[in-house]
Structure formats: C-alpha cells, structure tokens
Scaffold this active site. Structure first.
Site, mmCIF file in Angstrom:
data_model
loop_
_atom_site.group_PDB
_atom_site.id
_atom_site.type_symbol
_atom_site.label_atom_id
_atom_site.label_comp_id
_atom_site.label_asym_id
_atom_site.label_seq_id
_atom_site.Cartn_x
_atom_site.Cartn_y
_atom_site.Cartn_z
ATOM 1 N N ARG A 1 0.841 -1.166 -0.261
ATOM 2 C CA ARG A 1 0.061 0.106 0.039
ATOM 3 C C ARG A 1 0.870 1.150 0.043
ATOM 4 N NH1 ARG A 1 -2.303 -2.495 4.162
ATOM 5 N NH2 ARG A 1 -4.032 -4.149 3.697
ATOM 6 N N LYS B 1 2.040 11.609 -11.032
ATOM 7 C CA LYS B 1 1.213 10.496 -11.781
ATOM 8 C C LYS B 1 2.348 9.458 -11.972
ATOM 9 C CE LYS B 1 -1.721 13.687 -14.264
ATOM 10 N NZ LYS B 1 -1.912 14.029 -15.682
ATOM 11 N N GLU C 1 8.330 19.803 -24.549
ATOM 12 C CA GLU C 1 7.676 20.355 -23.058
ATOM 13 C C GLU C 1 8.382 21.491 -22.531
ATOM 14 O OE1 GLU C 1 4.946 18.695 -22.139
ATOM 15 O OE2 GLU C 1 5.309 16.689 -23.139
ATOM 16 N N LYS D 1 6.448 23.397 -13.585
ATOM 17 C CA LYS D 1 5.628 21.947 -13.334
ATOM 18 C C LYS D 1 5.500 21.980 -11.815
ATOM 19 C CE LYS D 1 4.168 17.698 -14.241
ATOM 20 N NZ LYS D 1 4.266 16.535 -14.860
ATOM 21 N N GLU E 1 -5.059 16.893 -9.993
ATOM 22 C CA GLU E 1 -5.667 17.347 -11.172
ATOM 23 C C GLU E 1 -7.087 17.606 -11.413
ATOM 24 O OE1 GLU E 1 -5.052 14.299 -14.295
ATOM 25 O OE2 GLU E 1 -4.565 15.692 -15.655
ATOM 26 N N ARG F 1 -4.087 22.187 -13.327
ATOM 27 C CA ARG F 1 -3.247 21.031 -13.874
ATOM 28 C C ARG F 1 -3.735 20.897 -15.555
ATOM 29 N NH1 ARG F 1 -0.523 16.705 -9.966
ATOM 30 N NH2 ARG F 1 0.500 15.525 -11.829
ATOM 31 N N ASN G 1 -1.557 20.417 -20.222
ATOM 32 C CA ASN G 1 -2.081 19.561 -21.661
ATOM 33 C C ASN G 1 -1.885 20.643 -23.006
ATOM 34 O OD1 ASN G 1 -2.136 17.143 -20.865
ATOM 35 N ND2 ASN G 1 -4.273 17.811 -19.675
ATOM 36 N N HIS H 1 -1.371 19.292 -26.170
ATOM 37 C CA HIS H 1 -1.546 17.707 -26.082
ATOM 38 C C HIS H 1 -2.764 17.390 -26.654
ATOM 39 C CE1 HIS H 1 1.790 17.952 -23.400
ATOM 40 N NE2 HIS H 1 1.886 17.015 -23.255
ATOM 41 N N HIS I 1 -2.286 14.367 -28.728
ATOM 42 C CA HIS I 1 -2.722 13.047 -28.652
ATOM 43 C C HIS I 1 -3.401 12.467 -29.959
ATOM 44 C CE1 HIS I 1 -2.697 13.600 -23.751
ATOM 45 N NE2 HIS I 1 -1.496 13.225 -24.203
ATOM 46 N N HIS J 1 6.015 11.512 -28.637
ATOM 47 C CA HIS J 1 4.973 12.262 -27.681
ATOM 48 C C HIS J 1 5.485 13.828 -27.869
ATOM 49 C CE1 HIS J 1 2.597 13.573 -24.512
ATOM 50 N NE2 HIS J 1 3.751 14.176 -23.720
HETATM 51 N N1 LIG Z 1 4.149 10.644 -15.068
HETATM 52 C C1 LIG Z 1 3.973 11.931 -15.892
HETATM 53 O O1 LIG Z 1 3.431 12.589 -15.394
HETATM 54 C C2 LIG Z 1 4.169 11.644 -17.364
HETATM 55 C C3 LIG Z 1 4.522 12.875 -17.836
HETATM 56 C C4 LIG Z 1 5.022 12.754 -19.603
HETATM 57 C C5 LIG Z 1 5.048 11.706 -19.935
HETATM 58 N N2 LIG Z 1 5.083 10.483 -18.944
HETATM 59 C C6 LIG Z 1 5.239 9.041 -19.668
HETATM 60 O O2 LIG Z 1 6.727 8.787 -19.844
HETATM 61 C C7 LIG Z 1 7.098 8.176 -21.048
HETATM 62 C C8 LIG Z 1 7.887 8.656 -22.145
HETATM 63 O O3 LIG Z 1 9.247 8.954 -21.357
HETATM 64 P P1 LIG Z 1 10.398 9.102 -22.002
HETATM 65 O O4 LIG Z 1 10.382 10.337 -23.039
HETATM 66 O O5 LIG Z 1 11.476 9.579 -21.002
HETATM 67 O O6 LIG Z 1 10.915 7.829 -22.807
HETATM 68 P P2 LIG Z 1 11.348 6.378 -22.478
HETATM 69 O O7 LIG Z 1 11.384 6.411 -20.923
HETATM 70 O O8 LIG Z 1 11.021 5.374 -23.053
HETATM 71 O O9 LIG Z 1 13.163 6.776 -22.640
HETATM 72 C C9 LIG Z 1 13.510 7.136 -24.157
HETATM 73 C C10 LIG Z 1 14.637 6.303 -24.557
HETATM 74 O O10 LIG Z 1 15.578 6.734 -23.985
HETATM 75 C C11 LIG Z 1 16.366 5.826 -23.424
HETATM 76 N N3 LIG Z 1 17.306 6.645 -22.480
HETATM 77 C C12 LIG Z 1 16.924 7.238 -21.322
HETATM 78 N N4 LIG Z 1 17.797 7.738 -20.623
HETATM 79 C C13 LIG Z 1 19.156 7.761 -21.554
HETATM 80 C C14 LIG Z 1 20.171 8.330 -21.227
HETATM 81 N N5 LIG Z 1 20.726 9.301 -20.426
HETATM 82 N N6 LIG Z 1 21.025 7.950 -22.237
HETATM 83 C C15 LIG Z 1 20.813 7.157 -23.132
HETATM 84 N N7 LIG Z 1 19.519 6.662 -23.326
HETATM 85 C C16 LIG Z 1 18.637 6.868 -22.607
HETATM 86 C C17 LIG Z 1 15.588 4.812 -22.807
HETATM 87 O O11 LIG Z 1 16.145 3.701 -22.616
HETATM 88 C C18 LIG Z 1 14.704 4.812 -23.967
HETATM 89 O O12 LIG Z 1 15.039 3.987 -24.884
HETATM 90 C C19 LIG Z 1 5.622 7.805 -21.547
HETATM 91 O O13 LIG Z 1 5.198 6.357 -21.162
HETATM 92 C C20 LIG Z 1 4.758 8.717 -20.944
HETATM 93 O O14 LIG Z 1 3.492 8.307 -20.621
HETATM 94 C C21 LIG Z 1 4.580 10.518 -17.880
HETATM 95 ZN ZN LIG Z 2 3.813 15.559 -22.556
#
Ligand SMILES: NC(=O)c1ccc[n+]([C@@H]2O[C@H](COP(=O)([O-])OP(=O)(O)OC[C@H]3O[C@@H](n4cnc5c(N)ncnc54)[C@H](O)[C@@H]3O)[C@@H](O)[C@H]2O)c1
Ligand SMILES: [Zn+2]
Ligand SMILES: NC(=O)c1ccc[n+]([C@@H]2O[C@H](COP(=O)([O-])OP(=O)(O)OC[C@H]3O[C@@H](n4cnc5c(N)ncnc54)[C@H](O)[C@@H]3O)[C@@H](O)[C@H]2O)c1
Ligand SMILES: [Zn+2]
Lengths: 363, 363
Positions: B122, B144, B186, B230, B240, B244, B248, B251, B255, B268
């Site tokens: 939990r 999130k 972003e 942020k 949210e 918040r 978007n 977005h 999306h 993205h």
């Molecule tokens: N929680 C939230 O508020 C929130 C907000 C925006 C996005 N997200 C989520 O985040 C995800 C996307 O995250 P992302 O864009 O970081 O993608 P990701 O985590 O898939 O990373 C992108 C790629 O970069 C590689 N990588 C990461 N750091 C590296 C580094 N320092 N050197 C070399 N390679 C590296 C990873 O292995 C991966 O292949 C999505 O699932 C999205 O839904 C969440």
């Molecule tokens: Zn985004």
C-alpha cells in the site's frame, strides 16, 4: 433507527450510514455525493443473487447508468488477475474519472473493488456496501484496499477512501452463521481495545452466536459502536503510522494461526479470537491486567461461538517461528497489542518468547 | 551550480535537486530522508549499462542495501505484467514499508517504478532519478504513475509522490538526439503557458536542437525553470482538479496525432510540438493572441529540430474524430488549452470544429 458516523480525514471525509432496509435506498444515498452518472456494481455470485437486483433497481431509480461485474467468490480469487478483468469491464463501459465503483459483498469484494477504483484512471469514486459483519465493522472502513500476492496476503494494494459506506443490517440474515461469528470476533476486539461500553452491552446480552437470537437494538449498537471505534482510530491515523496498530489486537498470534493452517481451516475472525485469548493471558502474565478481566473477555468469545483454544495438532514452536516472519515485525522484535483494562490497550515489543510459549502450551 | 526546487504538497513535500554530477551523490542525497536500509533500483538495460554502476556504488557508499530490477526497454513493456515481475523482486528481497524503490531511467521507468512503489504494501518510498529530458522536466514531477492497458495509455495508475527527484544533467549527454528534442517540446510548452522569462532565454539561444550545442548555463536554466513551472502547477492542483489542465497545452491535437500514428512513428514530444503549432493558430483565429506571437513560438519549435507540420498522409477528419474520444473530453466537448500571451494560457471547450479543420488543413 438510522445512524450516521463521520470518518474525518484531512483530504476527504465520508459517512458510514447504518440503517435497516437501506440497500433499497442505495441510489438515494449516493445522489448528494456529486458522482458522475456511471456506476459499476461489483459483487460475487452468492451476494449478487441475493441483493444484486435490489441494489441495481435502487441505483437506476436514482438515474444512475449501471453496469455490473461479477467476481468469483472466495479469497482464492483476490488476485491481480481478477483486477485485470475488472479493468476490462471498466474500459468496455467507458468509466471516466467521474464514474463510481460500488462494492456489494464481504471484505474480499470490498478490498478488490477498492483497489480497482484506486488504480483505474489513477482513482475514481468508490462506495462500500458491506454484506458480512466483518466487512461492516472492519474491512469497509479505513481505505485499505488490495489483493494477495501468490506468496502473501494483501501485499499489493493502495489506500483509497470510499465516498460512503452504506450498511444495511438486514442483509446479515442470509450470512452463514460461521461468518457471522467470525465478524463478532472483531466486535469483541473493539470492546477490549477501545469501547468499554460496547463490551458491557455485549456482556449483557444472552447470546452473541446467531443473528436471529440477538435483539435488533443490540445489532444496531454493535454496528454503530464498532464502526465508531474503527472510524475514531483511522481518522487519527489514516496511513497506519502509529495508533492504527491497536486494531491488530489478537492478530499477532491470529495471523500465525491462519498462516500455519493455510488460511482455510480457520477463518480470520476465529484466528483473531484465539489470538485475543492468548494476548489476554500474556497481559496477565506480564501483570498488565487481571485474570478476572481476561476471563470476562473469554466468556464473550465463547458466547459468540468462537474458539478459545489452538487448533489441535498445531506446533507451538512453529507458531513462535511464524511470529518472527510476520510483516509487522520491526527489527526482529515481535509487536504485541496487550490490554491494560477493558477498553484500553498498549503496544509493546517486550514480550519474552518464554511467556508466549508458556501461554500457548496452556491453550 | 546546484539548484533545489521545493514541491509543496499538503501531505508531503519534496525536493527536486538539479546538479551536474549528482548521480554520484545519489546515496548522500537520500540519507536525510529517513528511509529504511533497503533500496530496489529499477532501470532498463540501456540506462543501467550506462549509469547503473555509478548509482549502485553511491547507494552502497551511503550504507544502503541495494538490489536491482531491470525492466525491458520501451513503452511496449509499460504493462501490468512488468509490474507483477517487479512485485516478485520486491518479495524476494523482502522489501518492507520502510524500503525505497529508485527509478533510474526515462518516463517509462519512472511511471512503472512509481506505480509499483504506490501499490507494494500500500505504498513505499519512491525516488525519481530521471535520465531523459522529458522525464526531468515533466514525467518525474507531480506524482502521476501508472501503466498502459492494452487498449489505452496510462489507464491504470495511482498518484504517488516521490520523496526526491534527483536530476543530473550530465546524463543527457548520452541521450539520443531525437529524444532530447522531444523533451525540448515540453520545455517550450512551459515557456508558452507559464514562464515568459524561460521563453525569452530560449529565444536568445543560437541553438536548441542538440545538447552539445547548448551552453551548460542554459541547460541549467532550462531544467530549473521547467521544473519550477511544473512544481508550481502541481502544488496548486495535486490531483488534477483544475489548473493542471494547462499542462496539456499542445496535447489535445498532439494525442490525436500520436494515437492515429500508432504511438510509434511520432514521439510524444514531436506530437506535442505539432499540437502547439495548431493550438497557436487556433488562438490566432479566435483573436486570442497574435500571428506574431504564434510565429515566435514556431521559431523556437523549429530551432529545437521539432516538426511543425502534420505527418504526411494523416487524415484531417480522422484527427477531428480522434479528438472526440480523447479522455479529456467532458460531456462531448473538446477541451483546448490556448495561449493568450507568452507565458499565459486559458482553457476552453468553445472551439468550433470548423476552425480546427481550417487550421489543420493549412498544416
Ligand atoms: N507521469 C507523468 O506525469 C508523465 C508525463 C509525461 C510523460 N510520461 C510518460 O513518460 C513516458 C515517456 O518517457 P520518455 O520520453 O522519457 O521515454 P523513455 O522512458 O522510453 O526513454 C526514451 C529512450 O531513451 C533511453 N534513455 C533514457 N535515458 C537515457 C540516457 N541518459 N542515455 C541514453 N539513453 C537513454 C531509454 O532507454 C529509452 O529507450 C511515456 O510512457 C509517458 O506516458 C509520464
Ligand atoms: Zn507531454
Ligand atoms: N481492508 C481492510 O481493512 C480489511 C480488514 C479486514 C479484513 N479484510 C479482508 O476482508 C476479507 C475477508 O472478508 P469477509 O470475512 O467479509 O469474507 P468474504 O468477503 O469472503 O465473505 C465471506 C463469505 O460470505 C458470503 N457472503 C457475503 N455476504 C453475504 C450475505 N449477506 N449473505 C450470504 N452470504 C454472504 C461471501 O460470498 C463469502 O462466501 C479478507 O480478504 C481480508 O483480507 C480487509
Ligand atoms: Zn481482523
């Protein structure tokens, strides 16, 4: 004869409403909570067959759009796989943030529905309609939700408070007698740890072992005072930082008994009954309360048709060992909740293993 | 050159610490947080190979007991099945309530680790060590967490705040260029919706498309001001409920573009870039801001090597339709975040479909 108990929490408070026949007013009770139109009613075949129609009719009469999801009956199905099925139904019915999941059933249904509601779209509305005595006085209140891991109970979960707990004592009439008694163990627990007045009312009753033989006013008292006790404790300690530990009275040895008997032979409430008898004796040995007090407790437990002895064949050294691996152990010390008077307990990790052994041998 | 940003929340506040080389001090940064001894480091093969050893060495030097769990790399593995594997590792290592999960990776690792930490016992402690620009300025902040359902992104999840976000800009040196640019989308977003000063600093820079060509002071400014933006927004609206929504910006159409291209072709951040261009134009059409302002935005987007046009072959009517089924739609109305000046936006569901169509046709 309707009582309402408020659970006051910093982020969101909610009512526990207790009233005979209230299942028929479920929809009405939900109308003032600013919920979206969509409701997913979650239940199991046993409970749904008995009360599903009434619940759905009431929800529809209050203009909710109702879908339902039936989970298999039993602790065995309290798994992440069941939750995945629930997510699929949530998706099929396009449940949005404003939607509500309603749990109609015992603690198993409540825990699973609550967990699904906690994690669908990062949290949607959730209503508890508990139908076992245990769920009414314990599981439905306090926001603990979750499922079992193949290797441990309730390891996966989240805190997610319901928006309302609606208790209709009438549904207890169909509850199997053994389940009723198991719930009564938690009621007696509240008497010992928190509410001497409840304890006295239980003492004054001729019988506690069957719904049909308990005056409806006492049923109301039992529900109201037990829910109040749980509400008091969880409002003071929402996330289990301290006080909430006292709710584990009887559960230290209780859990060991449950786990050693494979969670089948002995019901949770029965194990708690055995655990309270043991904890009472330990407290006597430590000079914390008297033989007379522990006997008053044991009389109640017996009157409720609950066991006061260890199941035959249980190895005492195995119990001592099981205590060590319970998740409530901190830094290798077993934590006991022990009574100091009727209505008050203390928490200690200073119980010598010898005393535990000595008490168990006598049981 | 270390900055600390406080995220103030009613229940629990936490720091975002930004400092080059800080990965080597991960353990130190964690010592004052009253965490238990046990740490589960969660990463993927790509990131673990680059930075796992440094992280583990630092944790061990600070006397943590470290285990690690490697999830497969990619959005494709952001599933409940991956979380089940994580639970198994948590169990094998007997992670208790006081234990900590550390996410070392991009947003995918952060979201999954956070969800596992939210639901193991939990809720246990959770630390974000984001390694992509997108995760640093966005995903790692705000609590999130979650995974995808086979039929929809991020449908399963929970709010669970980290105890610390530790950002070491040096790790961006190994980030693939396309991922760096996606994160920059972003950053530009924060300039438009919240921070005119950040916008101005981005305008003043020769280049924004490659880490190696951006002055390290500007990298620091980008990270600090974006995280601050942020943090400001999520502190004012943890769950949210309202504000918040401005995050978007870009977005809504973004999306739709992502979903119509199957979340593969367009990253993205690239989709968000396209969405911001569209939103800017819509705002111009509605007389909310000027052609000159939207051009200043688009210049930044281009300077960051991000797309400003719809991917070839995308059907405009399909986009309009996809907008209708986005989860942010309330009562059938599409909600748009639209700029009113550099550094300020408004939220509206009063954008005529004709205007959207008109703007998209021109892109
Ligand atoms: N929680 C939230 O508020 C929130 C907000 C925006 C996005 N997200 C989520 O985040 C995800 C996307 O995250 P992302 O864009 O970081 O993608 P990701 O985590 O898939 O990373 C992108 C790629 O970069 C590689 N990588 C990461 N750091 C590296 C580094 N320092 N050197 C070399 N390679 C590296 C990873 O292995 C991966 O292949 C999505 O699932 C999205 O839904 C969440
Ligand atoms: Zn985004
Ligand atoms: N969340 C909490 O704080 C908390 C507290 C205590 C227990 N629990 C959990 O609760 C679960 C046990 O709950 P329980 O004791 O209610 O068991 P249960 O939910 O399995 O119900 C017991 C049986 O009674 C049947 N039943 C329920 N209501 C009925 C009715 N009105 N008439 C006829 N049959 C009925 C059920 O179908 C089931 O077969 C465990 O999983 C335990 O972990 C949770
Ligand atoms: Zn119990």
């Amino acid at each position: 004869m309707a009582s309402v108990i408020k659970v006051n929490l910093p982020q969101q408070s909610y009512d526990i409403a207790i009233a005979p026949g209230s299942l028929e007013q479920l929809g009405e009770f939900m109308t003032n909570l600013h919920l979206g139109k969509k409701v997913l009613l979650v239940s199991n075949p046993t409970v749904f067959q008995l009360y599903g129609e009434t619940a759905i009719a009431s929800l529809k009469a209050a203009s909710f759009e109702v879908a339902s999801h039936i989970l298999s009956d039993g602790e065995h199905y309290k798994t992440l796989a069941s939750i995945e099925n629930l997510y699929n139904t949530a998706l099929e019915n396009r449940l949005e943030r404003s939607a509500t999941m309603v749990a109609l059933g015992g603690g198993v249904i409540g825990d699973m529905t609550g967990f699904a509601a906690a994690t669908w779209l990062r949290g949607i509305n959730f209503i508890q309609v508990p139908t076992t005595l245990l769920a009414m006085v314990d599981a439905a209140i306090g926001g603990k939700t979750g499922v079992n891991h193949p290797q441990g109970k309730n390891l996966i979960g989240a805190f997610h408070q319901p928006r309302l707990v609606l208790i209709d004592p009438d549904v207890l009439k169909t509850l199997p007698i053994r389940e009723f008694r198991a719930g009564m163990a938690e009621v007696i627990k509240y008497g010992v740890i928190w509410d001497a007045q409840l304890f006295a009312e239980l003492e004054a009753s001729q019988r506690l072992d069957e719904m049909g033989h308990i005056h409806s006013e006492l049923i109301d008292t039992i529900l109201t005072r037990s829910c109040q006790a749980k509400a008091d404790v969880v409002s003071k300690d929402e996330k289990e930082a301290g006080l909430r530990a006292i709710l584990n009275y009887g559960h230290t040895i209780g859990h060991a008994v449950e786990s050693l008997t494979g969670y089948r032979q002995v019901l949770h409430g029965e194990a708690v009954a055995i655990g309270m008898v043991a904890a009472g004796q330990i407290a006597v040995e430590l000079g914390m309360w008297t033989q007379q007090q522990t006997q008053r407790q044991d009389v109640l437990i017996e009157k409720a048709g609950l066991p006061t002895k260890l199941p035959a064949g249980l190895d005492i050294e195995a119990i001592i060992e099981a205590l060590q691996i319970d998740k409530k152990v901190k830094a290798g010390k077993v934590r006991f909740v022990l009574p100091t008077q009727i209505g008050a307990v203390t928490v200690t990790d200073q119980v010598p293993a010898d005393i535990i052994r000595q008490v168990l041998v006598r049981m």
